[in-house]
Each structure stands twice: as structure tokens, then as C-alpha cells.
Design an enzyme around this catalytic site. Structure first.
Site, PDB file in Angstrom:
ATOM      1  N   GLU A 247       0.885  -1.170   0.000  1.00 23.43           N
ATOM      2  CA  GLU A 247       0.000   0.000   0.000  1.00 23.43           C
ATOM      3  C   GLU A 247       0.919   1.215   0.000  1.00 23.43           C
ATOM      4  OE1 GLU A 247      -2.561   2.454   3.141  1.00 23.43           O
ATOM      5  OE2 GLU A 247      -2.970   0.289   3.179  1.00 23.43           O
ATOM      6  N   CYS A 284      -3.548   7.282   5.162  1.00 24.63           N
ATOM      7  CA  CYS A 284      -3.431   6.873   3.762  1.00 24.63           C
ATOM      8  C   CYS A 284      -4.680   7.224   2.972  1.00 24.63           C
ATOM      9  CB  CYS A 284      -3.157   5.371   3.673  1.00 24.63           C
ATOM     10  SG  CYS A 284      -4.329   4.367   4.596  1.00 24.63           S
TER      11      CYS A 284
END
Length: 510
Positions: A247, A284
Site C-alpha cells: 500500500e 493513507c
């Protein structure tokens, strides 16, 4: 002599203690070999044994919660309230994966009995299931010292799958990482499994050594595009390439239609401010760009968001390197053609890793006519968002077509409005579509998808949050014409584990 690993308080910038030392290649090798040695025991425990282990691990985290939260706050400056919630999330993740193991459907057991009359040719007896890949390397994230670190989702899902884990601790919270590792190991031992199902290594070079080690069969990573891509390339360059589930960076665009801005500009501004500054913008899923209309509703939204930004009181960022990277990213965006600084928050005096929240603005037409789209449409990790003003739907759609892949994409629409063209452009660019909400906040649930097209993830087919995360650490194997005595329990005709199975094309529930 190896370098030390220090625990630093981001509120003061001072070293509090030396926690460990950077692991040598020999020490990384020992950790990986230990994980490989206990892999059979973790697999042999079966779903029920691993479920018990996960629940005991969660219990140990909860029991040691006060000390874990104290250390995590000292190393992250995220505050007790946020960190207690994160600890509860981590415990919940472990227990949720125990439920996945109890259910058993994750094994995807499929049986086709032998059929000599099958067309176009006779069919042998075939039995297929998913099995563990083997030891997994996990890289802890800077912004979630608990939920995306040693006791985080990657660790929980890999252990559930039957894969021992070696965690590369994040340098921003080494003491927290060690304390959490101790709790998880106690849980493993309490379940009758070796403590070595969970290992931990420290230091930048140790991360590369971990990816290269032949015992490691997959990697889970949460971090920057640069760091993640370097490790991804390293995993692909091995003599035996392994899966790398990274990620990386995510822009998380938000589109506000003219109707939505006219109906509830102030409400949207309040939500956006909370979203882009949450955790000092170190999420994020932080919205990094917001598309707003040029009319009166858009002007009201901009004014309200600017007022909120100027009143925001920033906390310390996670680490000096992260603070410096944020400052450089903000300055680069302010230097782009046509970009204006709409609002900026104050910064506390004194030491510590503080930086102001910044709200920037630019016209969509300026972006389309210039060369600054790559800078504006890149993640800036921290409390910053860019308002892109569009004149009409055609200008909005033309700009959206340049968006990179993201974890999320959000649409704020008016009552009964159906902006199909906007959704059609966002869908191939995001892993999760949010409607009239805000992207920060990733529920740990069966249906969650936390992963998207590159650069938000290295594999858009997977998720790092939710029960489907277990699939990353498994591979299929089929047994053909195998005597019953040689079949694993999950594939036995009698179905001793009482698993849901598809038999001769028909789904059968226990």
C-alpha cells in the site's frame, strides 16, 4: 558496530531510550529461519487452533493495553483517545480473523468426483483448497503504530492463514513494536504454539534482507511510493519472485457537485476539514485534492474550509523525516503555476515535529493547460489539501481523466442527483467509492476493500483491511485421484471440519 535504534518523542524531538540495534544479515537470517521452522506447527494447528491463538493474542494486547498506549503515544504523539481506539481495532481484527477461521469458507474447498462419462473426456477425482504460502514479511507503517504495525491487519491475516510473520518494525515506534510483539508471543504460547510464529527485526538494511530471504514467501508493506517500489522491485528480482502486497501513495480525490455545494457547503467544509487534518493529515485515505464548482456554492465551501483551516491547532507529526517531507511537498505545490495559498494554520513555538495545515487552490483549466498535474496529483503526506475549481462538467470530467489510482474516491452529490459520468471516471481509479461521506475511516469488516490501482497499491486485486485480506497469504493446490488416507482433513469425503464446500458444482453448507 551496528547502529542503535532509538525511541524519539516527536513532541520534543528528543531521544527517550535506545530500544534495540539494527539487525545484521545473520540476525535477519536467524529470524527468518526460525519462522520457517515453526511454519509446520502453525499449519498443523488448523483453523480451530489458530483461531484460539488469535483470540489469546487479542486478550494479551488488551491486558497490556495501558502500557502499549503509553508507549505508542510517546513515540507517535497521536494521543491516548486515538490510540486506545487503534488498540481496540487491532484486538478486533485478531478476533474477526478467528471468526473467519471458525467459518472455514476461506479455504474455498471444491470437490469434483471422478466421472468416467464426463465430456469431452473422463474426469478424475479432483479436490482443491487453499494452503498457506509460508513465512511472511510485514513492514510496519509509520502512521498506525498498532493497527498497521506489529499487531496490525497484515500480521493478523497472515497468522490466520497459517503463515508465520517476521515484522520489520518501523523506526518511528520501536518500543511500541517490541511491547506488542511480546504480547502476541504470549498469546501464541498460551495456545500451545511456538513464540517464533511472530518475529521482529529492526533497521533499514534489515528490510531489504527480509525481502531477499529465501524462507520468506510474501511481503506486506504500508509506506511511501519510493520505499515500497524499491522493495517491490527487489521482491520481483529474486531468483524466485514472491508476491509483494504494497500500500503506497494515494491521492483520494473528492468531487463536490454544484448541487451539493449549493445545498450544504458549510456541512461539507466541516467534514473535509476533519478528514484532511485527522491524525495531522497522516492517513493513507486523507483527501489530497477536492474538486469544487466555481459558483456561489463553491465559493461558500472554500471560505468555510479556509476559516476552519486557519483555526486548526496542529499536533506533532510522527517523525522529523515525515515533517520535513511534508514541508517540501507543500512548498512544491505552492510553487506550481496558478496555485494559491488559501489558508494556513498556526504552528506552536518550540521544539518538536510540527508543521502548519495548508489549504491550497488552483483552477482546473490552469492544470489542464500546464505541466503541474503530476505534482498536484501526487500524495502529500500531512495536513494539506488542494481545492481544484472547475467551471463546468466538461472541465471537471477532463481533469478527472488525469487522476492516478487511489485507495478511495468520494462524490458529494445533491439530493436525488445522479452524476453517472463522474462515477464512471472514478471507478477504474479507486478501490472504494464513498458517497456523500469522507474517506478517512476504514471499517474492519467482511466487505471492506482497502487497496486500489497503482500507485495506491501494487496489486489492486487485494485488500489489506477486511476478511478478504487472508487470501493474499494462501495459494491453491489440487489433489488428483488421491487415496483418502493421503488427503488433508479439509478434503476428506466425510467433511470432518464441517466446512462449506462446492461439490460437483453444487454449494453445500455444513
Amino acid at each position: 558496530m551496528t547502529a542503535t535504534v532509538e525511541s524519539v518523542d516527536p513532541r520534543t524531538g528528543q531521544v527517550v531510550e535506545v530500544v534495540a540495534h539494527e539487525f545484521t544479515p545473520d540476525e535477519v537470517n536467524a529470524s527468518c529461519e526460525a519462522a520457517a521452522a515453526v511454519a509446520p506447527a502453525l499449519d498443523d494447528a488448523g483453523p480451530r487452533g489458530r483461531a484460539r491463538m488469535l483470540r489469546l493474542m487479542a486478550d494479551e494486547l488488551d491486558t497490556d493495553g495501558d502500557k502499549i498506549v503509553e508507549l505508542a503515544d510517546r513515540e507517535s504523539a497521536l494521543g491516548e483517545t486515538r490510540l486506545r481506539g487503534e488498540l481496540a481495532r487491532s484486538s478486533f481484527q485478531l478476533r474477526l480473523f478467528a471468526t473467519v477461521l471458525d467459518d472455514g469458507g476461506y479455504l474455498n474447498v471444491t470437490i469434483d468426483h471422478a466421472d468416467p462419462d464426463a465430456a469431452p473426456a473422463p474426469r478424475p477425482d479432483l479436490r482443491r483448497m487453499l494452503v498457506p504460502l509460508g513465512p511472511v514479511g510485514v513492514f510496519g507503517a509509520s502512521n498506525f503504530p498498532l493497527a498497521f504495525s506489529v499487531p496490525g491487519g497484515d500480521t493478523a491475516s497472515a497468522l490466520a492463514a497459517g503463515c508465520p510473520v517476521v515484522v520489520k518494525a518501523h523506526p518511528a515506534h520501536p518500543a511500541t513494536s517490541e511491547r506488542c510483539a511480546e504480547a502476541l508471543r504470549r498469546g501464541a504460547v498460551g495456545a500451545g504454539l511456538p513464540a517464533e510464529v511472530l518475529g521482529i527485526v529492526h533497521g533499514g538494511p534489515a528490510g531489504a534482507d527480509l525481502v531477499r530471504h529465501p524462507a520468506i514467501r510474501a511481503i506486506g508493506f504500508t509506506g511511501s511510493v519510493g520505499g515500497g517500489r524499491a522493495l517491490f522491485d527487489l521482491a520481483a528480482a529474486r531468483p524466485d519472485p514472491i508476491p509483494f502486497y504494497g500500500e503506497l501513495g494515494s491521492l483520494n480525490p473528492v468531487v463536490v457537485t454544484a448541487a451539493a455545494a449549493a445545498e450544504r457547503a458549510d456541512e461539507i467544509a466541516v467534514g473535509l476539514l476533519a478528514s484532511y487534518t485527522n491524525g495531522v493529515g497522516q492517513f493513507c485515505t486523507k483527501p489530497g485534492v477536492v474538486f469544487v464548482p466555481s459558483g456561489a456554492g463553491g465559493q461558500n465551501l472554500r471560505a468555510a474550509l479556509a476559516d476552519g483551516t486557519r483555526g486548526y491547532q496542529p499536533g506533532a507529526m510522527l517523525a522529523e523525516r515525515i515533517r520535513d517531507g511534508f514541508r517540501a511537498g507543500a512548498d512544491a505545490r505552492i510553487g506550481c503555476t496558478g496555485v494559491t495559498l488559501l489558508a494556513e494554520s498556526p504552528v506552536p513555538d518550540g521544539a518538536g515535529f510540527f508543521a502548519p495545515a495548508r489549504l491550497l487552490g488552483v483552477a482546473a483549466r490552469t492544470l489542464l493547460d500546464g505541466n503541474d498535474l503530476p505534482t498536484i496529483f501526487d500524495e502529500c503526506f500531512g495536513p494539506l489539501t488542494v481545492l481544484v475549481e472547475y467551471a463546468d462538467d466538461a472541465e471537471l470530467l477532463a481533469t478527472l481523466a488525469h487522476l492516478p489510482g487511489s485507495l478511495t474516491a468520494t462524490v458529494h452529490a445533491g439530493a436525488n442527483e445522479t452524476p453517472t459520468a463522474v462515477v464512471d471516471l472514478l471507478r477504474p481509479r479507486a478501490g472504494r467509492l464513498v458517497w456523500n461521506g469522507y474517506p478517512t475511516g476504514v471499517a474492519v469488516a467482511w466487505a471492506m476493500q482497502h487497496g486500489g490501482p497503482y500507485p495506491s497499491s501494487t496489486d489492486s486485486r487485494s485488500t489489506s483491511v477486511g476478511t478478504a485480506a487472508i487470501e493474499r497469504w494462501l495459494r491453491p493446490i489440487a489433489y488428483q485421484s488421491t487415496p483418502p488416507r493421503m488427503l488433508p482433513d479439509a478434503l476428506q469425503e466425510a467433511n470432518p471440519w464441517q466446512l462449506p464446500r462446492r461439490v460437483d458444482g453444487v454449494l453445500q453448507l455444513p
